[in-house]
Design a protein around this motif. Structure first.
Motif, PDB file in Angstrom:
ATOM      1  N   PRO A  31       0.913  -1.286   0.043  1.00 32.36           N
ATOM      2  CA  PRO A  31      -0.106   0.137  -0.010  1.00 32.36           C
ATOM      3  C   PRO A  31       0.929   1.324   0.094  1.00 32.36           C
ATOM      4  O   PRO A  31       2.049   1.444   0.704  1.00 32.36           O
ATOM      5  CB  PRO A  31      -0.690  -0.166   1.416  1.00 32.36           C
ATOM      6  N   CYS A  32       0.650   2.487  -0.677  1.00 33.87           N
ATOM      7  CA  CYS A  32       1.430   3.395  -0.740  1.00 33.87           C
ATOM      8  C   CYS A  32       1.239   4.243   0.585  1.00 33.87           C
ATOM      9  O   CYS A  32       0.176   4.503   0.818  1.00 33.87           O
ATOM     10  CB  CYS A  32       0.725   4.224  -1.773  1.00 33.87           C
ATOM     11  N   PRO A  33       2.416   4.648   1.321  1.00 35.74           N
ATOM     12  CA  PRO A  33       2.537   5.218   2.533  1.00 35.74           C
ATOM     13  C   PRO A  33       2.049   6.570   2.129  1.00 35.74           C
ATOM     14  O   PRO A  33       1.717   7.514   3.031  1.00 35.74           O
ATOM     15  CB  PRO A  33       3.658   5.013   3.046  1.00 35.74           C
ATOM     16  N   LEU A  34       2.359   7.240   0.670  1.00 36.38           N
ATOM     17  CA  LEU A  34       2.459   8.321   0.404  1.00 36.38           C
ATOM     18  C   LEU A  34       0.934   9.106   0.475  1.00 36.38           C
ATOM     19  O   LEU A  34       0.643  10.204   0.861  1.00 36.38           O
ATOM     20  CB  LEU A  34       3.059   8.675  -0.870  1.00 36.38           C
ATOM     21  N   HIS A  35       0.126   8.456  -0.368  1.00 39.65           N
ATOM     22  CA  HIS A  35      -1.207   8.907  -0.419  1.00 39.65           C
ATOM     23  C   HIS A  35      -1.946   8.128   0.368  1.00 39.65           C
ATOM     24  O   HIS A  35      -3.572   8.153   0.452  1.00 39.65           O
ATOM     25  CB  HIS A  35      -1.692   8.954  -1.991  1.00 39.65           C
ATOM     26  N   GLY A  36      -1.664   7.100   1.308  1.00 44.44           N
ATOM     27  CA  GLY A  36      -2.432   6.214   2.011  1.00 44.44           C
ATOM     28  C   GLY A  36      -3.319   5.232   1.392  1.00 44.44           C
ATOM     29  O   GLY A  36      -4.519   5.078   1.891  1.00 44.44           O
ATOM     30  N   HIS A  52       7.864   3.880  -6.898  1.00 47.59           N
ATOM     31  CA  HIS A  52       6.703   4.518  -7.650  1.00 47.59           C
ATOM     32  C   HIS A  52       5.348   4.084  -7.217  1.00 47.59           C
ATOM     33  O   HIS A  52       5.234   2.903  -6.946  1.00 47.59           O
ATOM     34  CB  HIS A  52       6.826   4.167  -9.035  1.00 47.59           C
ATOM     35  N   CYS A  53       4.577   5.108  -7.202  1.00 49.32           N
ATOM     36  CA  CYS A  53       3.213   4.743  -6.825  1.00 49.32           C
ATOM     37  C   CYS A  53       2.211   5.024  -8.080  1.00 49.32           C
ATOM     38  O   CYS A  53       2.385   5.836  -8.713  1.00 49.32           O
ATOM     39  CB  CYS A  53       2.721   5.470  -5.830  1.00 49.32           C
ATOM     40  N   PHE A  54       1.618   3.714  -8.427  1.00 52.19           N
ATOM     41  CA  PHE A  54       0.778   3.677  -9.769  1.00 52.19           C
ATOM     42  C   PHE A  54      -0.554   4.676  -9.652  1.00 52.19           C
ATOM     43  O   PHE A  54      -1.173   4.749 -10.623  1.00 52.19           O
ATOM     44  CB  PHE A  54       0.623   2.398 -10.069  1.00 52.19           C
ATOM     45  N   VAL A  55      -0.896   5.024  -8.380  1.00 53.18           N
ATOM     46  CA  VAL A  55      -2.058   5.657  -8.263  1.00 53.18           C
ATOM     47  C   VAL A  55      -1.719   7.175  -8.120  1.00 53.18           C
ATOM     48  O   VAL A  55      -2.406   7.994  -8.978  1.00 53.18           O
ATOM     49  CB  VAL A  55      -2.797   5.316  -6.891  1.00 53.18           C
ATOM     50  N   CYS A  56      -1.000   7.569  -7.102  1.00 53.32           N
ATOM     51  CA  CYS A  56      -0.804   8.963  -6.863  1.00 53.32           C
ATOM     52  C   CYS A  56       0.233   9.507  -7.906  1.00 53.32           C
ATOM     53  O   CYS A  56       0.801  10.865  -7.905  1.00 53.32           O
ATOM     54  CB  CYS A  56      -0.438   9.344  -5.424  1.00 53.32           C
ATOM     55  N   GLY A  57       1.076   8.782  -8.492  1.00 54.42           N
ATOM     56  CA  GLY A  57       2.280   8.861  -9.263  1.00 54.42           C
ATOM     57  C   GLY A  57       3.494   9.494  -8.824  1.00 54.42           C
ATOM     58  O   GLY A  57       4.715   9.797  -9.461  1.00 54.42           O
TER      59      GLY A  57
HETATM   60 ZN   LIG Z   1       0.453   6.877  -3.959  1.00 48.61          ZN
END
Ligand SMILES: [Zn+2]
Length: 394
Positions: A31-36, A52-57
């Motif tokens: 899970p992306c810690p940057l956008h939660g 790299h996060c595929f959701v928040c980029g």
């Molecule tokens: Zn993210």
């Protein structure tokens, strides 16, 4: 300096402090810690050193992570990574740097490692030197792993340590000495008449000790208790030395203990780790997953060894690691095998390693579980945890 920090830093470990990563082929997902986020959309590539996060980029290198996630500036981010990688950076902004409250414990262990080391070189250490020599462990290996010798004496170490100003409080905290049985006496040395294996963290600091007797007396192995700087369920013996080799081989060999580890290293097999109990804990399995997508378990094939094999196997499967089991000839362990036949001989057994589930079925078959309905039922009960562990998703 910054490049050294980048090299030594461990992106997977760093990110792993903030989200639960699971190996997925050559990368790690979680899970992306940057956008939660909640899905496994956050990817870390340890080979390339990028996330790299595929959701928040969001994405970047090892320094970008603490900058984006913890709001640090670049210099603080470098410092943050350096601290975790065990790279020391002088800080011009601080007059008197904050002392680590555990520093006296590291100091006590460093002193002890050095003292044990000198005992091994001394006259009293001859028995231990002979023992190591017989096992094919030469001076270079002794040096590399800082092996030592705790002489057969009740307060030899403690007396010297105290005379150097190390307090009993610290020696007791790391388990180097034990409370005296009679009040009024000094504490007594915990390790006596044993070959000493210092246990290091990834930064090369000594956090604990293991000791092995030279004969058949019990306990054969004695390890430091947990302390503020040592949590045995999280540490792996040899990971600091072997992680590069494990990454290159894309495979971690898991052996039972430090004797097997050192013996394999002495015979040219470098991609090894050893848990400090019998079976791998989930934390240890996750640490292995950061370095390799495949593990080969190399335990004894006696009853206790098999139990540890399958418990470790399930923990590794849950961490997303492919698990194979190597079976050595009856009565052999990795140490005895490489000693009698050399490091090359081990390769055949590693090549013949089979999938952990297949190995489990083999053993149930050997014990004739599938000959009756009730046996089959019990066999299925034994297989289910492994099947489940292998299909666990993030
Ligand atoms: Zn993210």
């Amino acid at each position: 300096m910054i490049e050294e920090v980048r090299q030594r830093g461990d992106l997977v470990e760093l990110v792993g402090e903030h989200t639960r990563l699971k190996r997925a082929g050559r990368t790690f997902r979680g899970p992306c810690p940057l956008h939660g986020g909640e899905g496994p959309n956050f990817s870390v590539d340890p080979q390339k050193g990028f996330f790299h996060c595929f959701v928040c980029g969001e994405g970047g290198d090892i320094f970008a992570f603490p900058m984006k996630h913890l709001g640090m500036d670049f210099l603080d981010a470098v410092r943050y990574v350096a601290e975790r990688a065990g790279v020391e950076i002088p800080d011009p902004r601080e007059e008197a740097p904050q002392a680590d409250p555990n520093q006296p414990l590291y100091d006590a262990n460093a002193f002890a490692a050095d003292w044990y080391r000198r005992q091994l070189e001394s006259d009293t250490g001859r028995v231990a030197r002979d023992y190591l020599q017989k096992r094919g462990i030469g001076g270079d290996v002794v040096e590399r792993f800082r092996l030592g010798w705790a002489p057969e004496a009740w307060t030899a170490f403690g007396d010297v340590a105290r005379s150097q100003g190390i307090r009993n409080e610290q020696l007791l905290a790391v388990g180097l000495v034990k409370e005296p049985k009679q009040p009024g006496r000094e504490p007594y040395d915990a390790l006596r008449g044993r070959v000493i294996f210092p246990i290091e963290d990834l930064g090369g600091r000594v956090i604990a000790f293991g000791g092995r007797v030279l004969d058949d007396s019990v306990p054969k192995y004695l390890n430091s208790p947990d302390s503020p700087i040592y949590h045995k369920g999280q540490e792996l013996y040899g990971l600091g030395w072997s992680r590069g080799a494990i990454r290159r081989a894309e495979t971690a060999l898991v052996v039972e203990g430090y004797m097997d580890y050192v013996s394999l290293a002495a015979h040219g097999v470098p991609n090894v780790v050893a848990p400090l109990g019998t079976a791998l804990t989930p934390e240890q399995a996750e640490r292995i997953a950061r370095y390799a997508q495949r593990a080969i378990l190399l335990y004894d094939s006696d009853k206790a060894g098999l139990r540890a094999t399958f418990r470790s196997g399930d923990a590794l499967l849950r961490a997303g690691v492919e698990v194979l089991v190597a079976t050595l000839p009856k009565g052999e362990d990795p140490d005895s095998l490489v000693r009698s036949k050399g490091g090359e001989a081990l390769k055949k057994y590693l090549d013949d390693a089979v999938d952990v589930l297949e190995r489990k079925i083999q053993i149930l078959e050997l014990r004739d579980y599938f000959g009756s309905i009730s046996g089959t039922r019990r066999a299925i009960d034994a297989l289910i945890p492994t099947v489940r562990a292998a299909s666990d998703e993030v």
